[in-house]
Design a protein around this motif. Structure first.
Motif: not given
Ligand code: PLP
Length: 395
Positions: A150, A202, A205
């Protein structure tokens, strides 16, 4: 007074985003795949959103695949890249501090007989919650087909050395996916500077709607689609396009790109003021995660001896919304996997709170939190059987 300090869980839809979306929920409801004029208008709006998302991350519009959010983008990237590999013995490298959208997908790969190495996070004072690229390099095998790490961690805010990790991947000829769900809109995200092949974002956020996101797929990267159906998204993600959602994502991406420098400086100043005031007023409070390599909006603090869940509830009663970890894990009695991976004890991990700020955050929000959190921590410590911190006299 209600103060929202949980913007890493989600953000409100910006009024300009809502205005952009409404026509596609009301009058212009056409299917972007239809040949008629309303359909062409919907298609043009989807194309404009694609341009805007591409501009936010320095990609070509043809490299953007719209999805139902960050989770689907992560799933498509990981399953899709592994399935596309011709290597019969497949190995994946993932980080131990990634979101469950990545971790659980990798654990599912393990159940399918695919080897996955989870790289631990560093524990030291200057690098806590960071993945060391050398550990990624050491984990490489001839059969490694994917590395996924990430960009910004959702709980600590720590920014991972993606440029260095992508160099490791490129030198080894391995596909590299990066979950940038918590960095897009907060810090610059540029797919070429980062050197990624796949990158997830996404909308919700960064002040866009929930249930819509995108996967960046570098031209030439092989990916097997997760779903089967029609030909939408150039066969990479079938299904009738969520036109209002995609338009909202496009507008949110445009605002994020234009407002990022101003937002990040203002939000960092508010976050830093909140953090220093809490550390100053609350004994035995510790900030978790490397404080230099961190997104501007996040502060994760352990308040030793005051249970995180109890704190969360007590603060909620005072009108303050924050979090003990990922929103999707709330209600779980297990301490956060991220905090444990960053070296915290179970007790400390259970006594930690995440404060995350956003574009709507104000100085009044921070002042209120500074006024309320110390009192609540003190009260809970006084009644907690585990607390060894002497209760200070009531202020
Ligand atoms: N990846 C990270 C680092 C996240 O913080 C989140 C959501 O909290 C997601 C993926 C998942 O995204 P979504 O809520 O759009 O499915």
């Amino acid at each position: 007074m209600r103060v929202y300090l949980d913007y890493n869980a989600t953000t409100p839809v910006d009024p300009a985003v809502l205005d952009a979306m409404l026509p596609f929920l009301r009058d212009n409801f056409a299917n972007a795949g239809s040949v008629h004029t309303p359909g062409q208008r919907a298609r043009a709006a989807v194309d404009a959103a694609r341009d805007s998302v591409a501009a936010l991350i320095g990609a070509k519009p043809s490299e953007i695949v719209f999805t139902s959010g960050g989770t689907e983008a992560d799933n498509l990237a990981i399953y899709g890249a592994v399935a596309a590999s011709a290597n019969p013995r497949r190995h994946v490298i993932a980080s131990s501090i990634d979101h469950h959208a990545v971790l659980h997908t990798c654990e599912d790969l393990q159940r399918q007989g695919i080897d996955v190495t989870f790289i631990p996070a560093e524990h030291g004072p200057g690098n806590q919650g960071i993945i060391d690229p050398d550990n990624v390099r050491r984990a490489l095998r001839p059969e490694t087909v994917l590395i996924t790490v990430m960009h910004a961690n959702n709980e600590l805010g720590t920014i991972q050395p993606i440029e260095e990790i992508s160099r490791v991947a490129r030198d080894a000829g391995v596909c590299f996916h990066c979950d940038a769900v918590q960095s897009a809109g907060k810090i610059p995200v540029h797919v070429d500077s980062l050197g990624v092949d796949l990158l997830s974002i996404s909308a919700h956020k960064f002040c866009g709607p929930k249930g819509v996101g995108a996967l960046y797929v570098r031209t030439g990267t092989s990916l097997v689609p997760r779903f089967r159906g029609g030909h939408a998204e150039r066969d990479r993600r079938p299904g009738t396009e969520n036109v209002p959602g995609i338009v909202g994502l496009g507008k949110a991406a445009e605002l994020a790109r234009l407002k990022l420098p101003e937002d990040s400086a203002r939000i960092a100043a508010l976050r830093d003021r909140l953090e220093s005031a809490l550390l100053e007023r609350i004994p035995d409070a510790l900030v978790n995660g490397d404080r230099t390599h961190r997104v501007p909006n996040t502060s994760n603090i352990t308040f030793r001896g005051a249970g995180g869940e109890a704190l969360l509830i007590a603060l909620d009663l005072q009108g303050i919304a924050c979090s003990t970890g990922a929103a999707c894990s709330s209600g779980s009695t297990e301490p956060s996997h991220v905090l444990l991976a960053a070296g915290l004890s179970h007790d400390d991990a259970r006594s930690s709170l995440r404060f995350s700020l956003g574009r709507p955050s104000t100085a009044e929000d921070v002042d209120y939190a500074i006024a309320m959190v110390p009192t609540v921590v003190e009260r809970l410590r006084a009644i907690s059987p585990r607390s060894t911190v002497a209760a200070a006299p009531a202020r």
